[in-house]
Structures are given as C-alpha cells and as structure tokens.
Design an enzyme around this catalytic site. Structure first.
Site, PDB file in Angstrom:
ATOM      1  N   ASN A  13       0.822  -1.210   0.000  1.00 14.58           N
ATOM      2  CA  ASN A  13       0.000   0.000   0.000  1.00 14.58           C
ATOM      3  C   ASN A  13       0.856   1.259   0.000  1.00 14.58           C
ATOM      4  OD1 ASN A  13      -2.995  -0.453   0.108  1.00 14.58           O
ATOM      5  ND2 ASN A  13      -2.372  -1.861   1.739  1.00 14.58           N
ATOM      6  N   ARG A  61       8.384  -0.829  24.666  1.00 10.39           N
ATOM      7  CA  ARG A  61       7.817  -0.246  23.448  1.00 10.39           C
ATOM      8  C   ARG A  61       8.045   1.254  23.391  1.00 10.39           C
ATOM      9  NH1 ARG A  61       1.736  -1.728  22.683  1.00 10.39           N
ATOM     10  NH2 ARG A  61       1.696  -1.422  24.947  1.00 10.39           N
ATOM     11  N   MET A  86       3.578  -4.231  12.291  1.00  9.31           N
ATOM     12  CA  MET A  86       3.082  -5.227  13.240  1.00  9.31           C
ATOM     13  C   MET A  86       3.420  -4.874  14.680  1.00  9.31           C
ATOM     14  SD  MET A  86       1.614  -6.910  10.993  1.00  9.31           S
ATOM     15  CE  MET A  86       0.972  -8.239  11.979  1.00  9.31           C
ATOM     16  N   ARG A  87       3.091  -3.676  15.058  1.00  7.33           N
ATOM     17  CA  ARG A  87       3.249  -3.247  16.450  1.00  7.33           C
ATOM     18  C   ARG A  87       2.105  -2.329  16.818  1.00  7.33           C
ATOM     19  NH1 ARG A  87       6.227  -6.798  16.307  1.00  7.33           N
ATOM     20  NH2 ARG A  87       8.431  -6.965  16.909  1.00  7.33           N
ATOM     21  N   ILE A  88       1.620  -2.446  18.040  1.00 10.46           N
ATOM     22  CA  ILE A  88       0.625  -1.503  18.548  1.00 10.46           C
ATOM     23  C   ILE A  88       1.364  -0.284  19.067  1.00 10.46           C
ATOM     24  CG2 ILE A  88      -1.165  -1.108  20.277  1.00 10.46           C
ATOM     25  CD1 ILE A  88      -1.742  -4.107  20.218  1.00 10.46           C
ATOM     26  N   LEU A  89       1.007   0.875  18.573  1.00 11.05           N
ATOM     27  CA  LEU A  89       1.679   2.107  18.961  1.00 11.05           C
ATOM     28  C   LEU A  89       1.052   2.673  20.230  1.00 11.05           C
ATOM     29  CD1 LEU A  89       1.985   3.674  15.415  1.00 11.05           C
ATOM     30  CD2 LEU A  89       3.831   2.660  16.772  1.00 11.05           C
ATOM     31  N   ASN A 102      -3.858   4.021   9.383  1.00 12.01           N
ATOM     32  CA  ASN A 102      -3.599   2.618   9.106  1.00 12.01           C
ATOM     33  C   ASN A 102      -4.718   2.085   8.221  1.00 12.01           C
ATOM     34  OD1 ASN A 102      -2.253   0.118   9.298  1.00 12.01           O
ATOM     35  ND2 ASN A 102      -3.638  -0.568  10.922  1.00 12.01           N
ATOM     36  N   HIS A 104      -6.866  -1.456   7.502  1.00 14.04           N
ATOM     37  CA  HIS A 104      -7.151  -2.790   8.037  1.00 14.04           C
ATOM     38  C   HIS A 104      -8.014  -3.547   7.034  1.00 14.04           C
ATOM     39  CE1 HIS A 104      -7.870  -5.929  10.979  1.00 14.04           C
ATOM     40  NE2 HIS A 104      -9.149  -5.887  10.646  1.00 14.04           N
ATOM     41  N   GLU A 170      -8.077  -1.849  -0.770  1.00 15.74           N
ATOM     42  CA  GLU A 170      -6.999  -1.077  -0.148  1.00 15.74           C
ATOM     43  C   GLU A 170      -6.334  -0.126  -1.136  1.00 15.74           C
ATOM     44  OE1 GLU A 170      -4.317  -3.671   1.922  1.00 15.74           O
ATOM     45  OE2 GLU A 170      -5.942  -4.763   2.895  1.00 15.74           O
TER      46      GLU A 170
END
Length: 525
Positions: A13, A61, A86-89, A102, A104, A170
C-alpha cells in the site's frame, strides 16, 4: 503533503501511494522495524529514503518508539501511514507524531486483529472490504476515515480474499484517504472519535459511488465471438427493462450481448411516446420509428422507413402486441421483439419463428430515470438521461415562414426520436413517422446526405418531399440546409447556437423553409 510510511513486511500500500502521489502527496521515507523487510527494496527502487529501527530484545515499546521518532525527526512530514506495521503504537509515538493512519483488511469494527480474512470466511458474510482509520492506542481502533467494500464468493479461500481486498479495496481507499488529507479536507475529532471530510457528500452525483449488481447470466460471447461477456442485474429501476424481461418463447436461444444492447435502445425509444409507438433498431440506431392510432399501423410505418436495414433488427412496441402486428413482424427476419405484453394469438404467430426472441418487458410508463454510464479505462462517465421533451411553446421560430401545426407535430416527434440516434444525427419525419435517418457521421452535412439517400432509396411508400428535418446539434454552415432543400425538406428543427446561425437562417429563408430552434442539443455518443 509529505508522508512517512511504516511497514514490517512488503508495504504494498505504501509503494502504491508513492506511485500514485494522491493529491500531490509524496512518500519521503519508509521506516521498518525489520531489517529484511521487502518494502526496503521497493522503496530503494523508487528513490525513497529508508530507515531501519529494530526493537531490541526486552526493549520497552515506549523506548523503541522514541528511537523511531528520533529517526523520523530528520524528515519534515505531515502524515504517517502504516501498512502492515506489526506493532501496537502507544501514546509516546501517537502524541508526538503527525496524524497516523492505518489500513485494516475488513470493514471495522467487524473482524479486527491479524486474522481478519479467516474471520470473514468463518462468519460466512457476503461482503468484506477494508477500513482506513486514524490510529489510536487500541487494536484496530480509532476514528474511521473511509471504507471500501469487496464481495465475498462461495469458493473464496484466504489467499483469494486477501488479494482481492488489496487490489479492489486497499489500493482504492488508502490513496483516497491520503488525497483528502493532502487537500486539507479532513477534520479529526479525537475526543469524539469522529472524522469529517469536506465535500464527501451524497446527492445525484456523490463524491464516492458504491455499486452492487448480481450476475444475471453468462452470455455466449460479447460484441464479437472472441469476447467473453455476462449481464448483471441491479434491480433498482422498476421500469420496463430488457434485463428483467421474461423471454416468452422458451425454445429460442438466449439473448446475446448485442441483442441486449439493441433491445434496450429500442425500448428506451418507444418509452418517449404516449401514443401507440413502434421502433426498429439496428446496431442501437433507429432504422425507423413511428406513432399512430394503433400499434399495427405504427409498426408498419416504422418498418417502411428502411425495411432493408430492418432485416435482423430489433422491434420494440409500447403497446400490447396483437396478432396483426405479430404477423407483420414475422414477414421478415427479426432478432428480438420487445413489448409490454402479447395477446395469445400474437404469441402463437411469433412462436412460429424459431430464431425470434420474444420479450415481455413490463409496463412502459415513460422514459427511465436512472443514470447513464459508460466505461473508461480507469473510470466511468456518469450522467443523467436526456429526458428533455419540448412542447410547441418551447420552439423558437426564426424564419420568415411559420411552420404549420402538422409540421410542429413532426418537429416534436422527430426531436424525441433524434435523442436516440447516434451523433452526428439527422432525422427526416413526415407526420409522426420517420422517412430517413442519418446517424453516426463525423460531418453533419454527410448525415443530411445519408438521411436523404435513405428516404430516396430505402423508404417504401414515402419520401422526403415536404418532410421535416431534425438535427441533434446546430448547423455550422448553410450547406446542410442546401442539401436538405434539394431533398425536398420544408421545415427544420435544430438547437441553434452556431456563430453562423444568421447564414443558416438566411439559407432557410431563401428556400422557403420554416425553421425553429429548441435551444437544447440532443447529442448521443
């Protein structure tokens, strides 16, 4: 607008946004937390700066995010776009960074998490899609910016669905969202959890279109045998339709692509008239059209315009087909007849022709109100149908000679007919029947010559002498009037508006013609 992209894998994307530059947005840098992420190669090929900031073992993190922010501080960016990051901010990043988006692969809030496609298939839903949202500290949460739907089919597996959501959803939704931000059209209310987009409105021509149609049937082939084709049914327009029509003679072969196209044009033409009307169509153009006191006479008059070209054509009627009309139709080869109903005797007659498709299109109650669409490479043209229907009071007589009441009636009939003739278009009419049709010419004077030739050589029992001529657009020069006069035309209806209108009117006066302007053209391409 300058963008920082963050991805852990391929970042397709992000690279698509870089290639598209929606709204003039530029992808300045791609940052990844994986040293071997394929997105790095794609970015390098495009001359985009890259940064790798891996998370150390047991590194908190927040500390990792501060290192990311430090690396991005060397770039003056307005928007951060995640793509498979692949990380939660946490708030450490989100409070310091510009607005972060983002994408999804589902229609949130349904099916969040890493296994969205598996969830979709397990749930058995018919529609999925993607969601572009503002990132917050939740998993796949935050206010939604835009969504794009995608159909789910019975034989889909995860790989099929994943690829289609990427290609059809997307790749459409993410550039759209970036474009909106680049155009400064987006307001994000984080406290309310809402996004508003200026100009993202509805109405007749909304800023976005979501269309749905079901495959009604697969056709033998398209316009030509080497082209595959199908017909899709929308089911939104309750008017007379060849798509929803019942084919009454079950033994006959199904309609082809060209049959559908021509029959639709024929039905739309006869919808123009309140009086009993008939049309014979060939390659979407009228070979003849007429109204009369009864449907049999209307068909006979329409056919007599050009019986040679009517061979293998499409017939449409705006009244129930009776036995007399059916007998006339079967006297020469026709592909399709479409009408709002048939008497039993008519069906007996029509059923004797093995190759004739007989369609009951339902009640005909005036021109369709649906929009007209045409495909372009990369898009679609959409417009309202040409529903103009001028009256005698709308005609502006511009010549010394006034048209008679009969000529005015012919003008109005010819104008309704010419709306359905491919441009450049000329229609010769006598009373409420065509006597010559010139269509699809790149020169208007050639369209007049063609109509005159048709009237002189092909029409049976009628000719152009004393007839009315309609033109779908103005005459740029007097030559078209000169050719019409030679053919015997005595009255003309046309839009007017040429810089040479005075010369055209002068030519009409010189030949003793009556001429009226409609003030509106009737192009059909």
């Amino acid at each position: 607008m300058h963008i920082a992209g963050m991805a852990s894998n391929r970042g397709r994307n992000l690279l698509h946004v870089a290639d598209q530059e929606p709204g003039g947005a530029v992808l300045d840098v791609v940052l990844t937390n994986e040293a071997d992420a394929p997105v790095l190669e794609g970015a390098a090929e495009r001359g985009i700066a890259t940064e790798v900031v891996e998370r150390d073992a047991d590194e908190p993190r927040e500390r990792h995010e501060r290192r990311i922010l430090q690396r991005l501080s060397g770039y003056d960016v307005d928007l951060v776009c995640l793509d498979g990051y692949m990380r939660i901010l946490t708030g450490t990043f989100l409070e310091a960074a510009p607005t972060t988006l983002n994408v999804h692969p589902s229609l949130l809030p349904s099916f969040p998490g890493m296994d969205a496609h598996e969830q979709v298939l397990a749930a058995g839903v018919a529609v999925t899609g993607c969601t572009v949202h503002v990132v917050d500290e939740t998993v796949d949460g935050g206010p939604i910016v835009t969504q794009e739907p995608v159909a789910v089919y019975d034989d889909d597996d995860v790989d099929d669905l994943k690829q289609r959501v990427l290609d059809e959803a997307e790749f459409t939704a993410y550039p759209r969202a970036v474009k909106w931000f680049a155009e400064d059209r987006v307001e994000v209310d984080r406290e309310a959890g809402e996004v508003s987009v200026a100009g993202d409105d509805g109405g007749r021509f909304p800023s976005r279109r979501v269309a749905s149609a079901d495959r009604d049937r697969t056709l033998r082939y398209g316009e030509n045998p080497h082209q595959a084709a199908a017909v899709y049914a929308e089911g939104t327009d309750g008017g007379a339709s060849v798509v929803a029509a019942d084919q009454l003679n079950e033994g006959a072969k199904a309609l082809s692509y060209n049959n559908y196209n021509d029959a639709d044009g024929a039905v739309n033409l006869v919808k123009e008239f309140d009086e009993p009307g008939a049309a014979v169509i060939k390659h979407t153009n009228p070979a003849g059209c007429a109204t009369a006191d009864d449907i049999a006479t209307a068909y006979a008059d329409a056919l007599a315009t050009d019986p040679m070209s009517a061979f293998g054509g499409i017939v449409a009627l705006n009244r129930e087909c009776d036995a007399a009309t059916a007998s006339s139709i079967t006297e020469s080869f026709k592909e399709v007849v479409a009408a709002p109903g048939y008497t039993d005797a008519a069906l007996d007659v029509l059923g004797e022709s093995e190759d004739l498709r007989v369609l009951d299109v339902g009640d005909i109650d005036g021109p369709a109100g649906s929009l007209v669409e045409a495909d372009l490479v990369g898009g679609r043209l959409v417009q309202e149908r040409d529903r103009q229907s001028p009256t005698a009071d709308d005609l502006d007589v511009v010549t010394d000679r006034e048209p008679t009441d009969v000529q005015v009636e012919s003008m109005l009939f010819a104008w309704r007919t010419i709306k359905h003739v491919k441009s450049n278009a000329i229609v010769f009419a006598d009373g409420t029947e065509t006597v010559g049709v010139g269509m699809g010419q790149v020169s208007r004077v050639d369209a007049v010559r063609l109509a005159a030739m048709k009237a002189d050589e092909h029409a049976e029992g009628k000719d152009a002498e004393g007839a009315v001529m309609a033109s779908d657009a103005f005459f740029p020069f007097p030559d078209g009037i000169e050719v019409a006069a030679e053919a015997g035309i005595e009255a003309v209806v046309q839009p007017g508006g040429s810089v040479n209108d005075d010369d055209v009117v002068e030519a009409a006066n010189a030949h003793g013609m009556a001429m009226a302007f409609t003030g509106q053209r009737a192009f059909k391409h």
